[in-house]
Design an enzyme around this catalytic site. Structure first.
Site, mmCIF file in Angstrom:
data_model
loop_
_atom_site.group_PDB
_atom_site.id
_atom_site.type_symbol
_atom_site.label_atom_id
_atom_site.label_comp_id
_atom_site.label_asym_id
_atom_site.label_seq_id
_atom_site.Cartn_x
_atom_site.Cartn_y
_atom_site.Cartn_z
ATOM 1 N N GLU A 192 -2.830 -1.482 -8.876
ATOM 2 C CA GLU A 192 -2.002 -0.371 -9.352
ATOM 3 C C GLU A 192 -1.156 -0.778 -10.554
ATOM 4 O O GLU A 192 -1.054 -0.038 -11.540
ATOM 5 C CB GLU A 192 -1.048 0.119 -8.250
ATOM 6 C CG GLU A 192 -1.741 0.610 -7.005
ATOM 7 C CD GLU A 192 -1.872 -0.455 -5.916
ATOM 8 O OE1 GLU A 192 -1.709 -0.099 -4.734
ATOM 9 O OE2 GLU A 192 -2.138 -1.629 -6.235
ATOM 10 N N CYS B 28 4.237 -1.720 -5.394
ATOM 11 C CA CYS B 28 3.470 -0.729 -6.148
ATOM 12 C C CYS B 28 4.048 0.672 -5.972
ATOM 13 O O CYS B 28 4.074 1.454 -6.924
ATOM 14 C CB CYS B 28 2.008 -0.791 -5.755
ATOM 15 S SG CYS B 28 1.235 -2.356 -6.259
ATOM 16 N N HIS C 138 -1.278 -6.636 -8.942
ATOM 17 C CA HIS C 138 -2.003 -5.724 -8.056
ATOM 18 C C HIS C 138 -2.741 -4.700 -8.911
ATOM 19 O O HIS C 138 -2.353 -4.429 -10.054
ATOM 20 C CB HIS C 138 -1.040 -5.012 -7.115
ATOM 21 C CG HIS C 138 -0.461 -5.910 -6.071
ATOM 22 N ND1 HIS C 138 0.167 -5.411 -4.952
ATOM 23 C CD2 HIS C 138 -0.403 -7.257 -5.965
ATOM 24 C CE1 HIS C 138 0.587 -6.425 -4.205
ATOM 25 N NE2 HIS C 138 0.247 -7.548 -4.805
ATOM 26 N N CYS D 247 1.443 -0.933 -1.632
ATOM 27 C CA CYS D 247 2.504 -1.717 -0.986
ATOM 28 C C CYS D 247 3.863 -1.269 -1.531
ATOM 29 O O CYS D 247 3.946 -0.404 -2.408
ATOM 30 C CB CYS D 247 2.285 -3.205 -1.268
ATOM 31 S SG CYS D 247 2.585 -3.671 -2.996
#
Length: 151
Positions: free
Chosen positions: A56, A87, A54, A84
């Protein structure tokens, strides 16, 4: 005149555009320390064949390498979509000082929308949160991406 948060979010939106250009969901992130970007990331789980890739996570990894420490206490993370659960956990473990995100994610957001993983009472680290920075631009990019996918 743009605020500093808006200027850094513009950088995160540039990273989101990189994701979109590669066929990924357009989410981007930057880690800022002392008014300098020390980590950048764009969403790329399909590109990397990695479910943890992801935006992040990619930005946090780069920032940690840049400063030589996995603790990012003096850092701010700018991301185009509410993080999410995965993260949010990584943000907590990295000890990010401040999270700034653009758009809420009602389906998977783990700051306030779908659940509250970040700043959960059981956690020992608190992150200052600012949301809504350039949210319209981030949502527009996401909606355009999914409209195109449905065609």
């Amino acid at each position: 005149m743009a605020t500093p948060d808006e200027l850094w979010m513009e950088e995160a939106l540039r990273e989101a555009a990189r994701a979109q250009a590669s066929g990924e969901v357009p989410i981007g992130a930057v880690v800022v320390r002392d008014d300098k970007i020390i980590g950048r990331g764009w969403n790329r789980p399909a590109f990397e064949c990695d479910p943890t890739a992801h935006a992040e996570i990619m930005a946090l990894r780069e920032a940690g390498r840049e400063i030589g420490n996995y603790r990012l206490n003096e850092c701010e993370l700018f991301v185009t979509l509410e993080p999410c659960a995965m993260c949010a956990g990584a943000i907590t473990h990295a000890r990010i000082r401040r999270l700034i995100y653009a758009a809420d994610d009602p389906r998977a957001g783990a700051v306030k929308s779908a659940m509250e993983v970040l700043n959960h009472p059981a956690m020992n680290h608190r992150v200052e949160v600012t949301n809504g920075v350039l949210a319209g631009r981030a949502m527009e990019m996401l909606q355009a991406f999914f409209r195109e996918k449905r065609k």
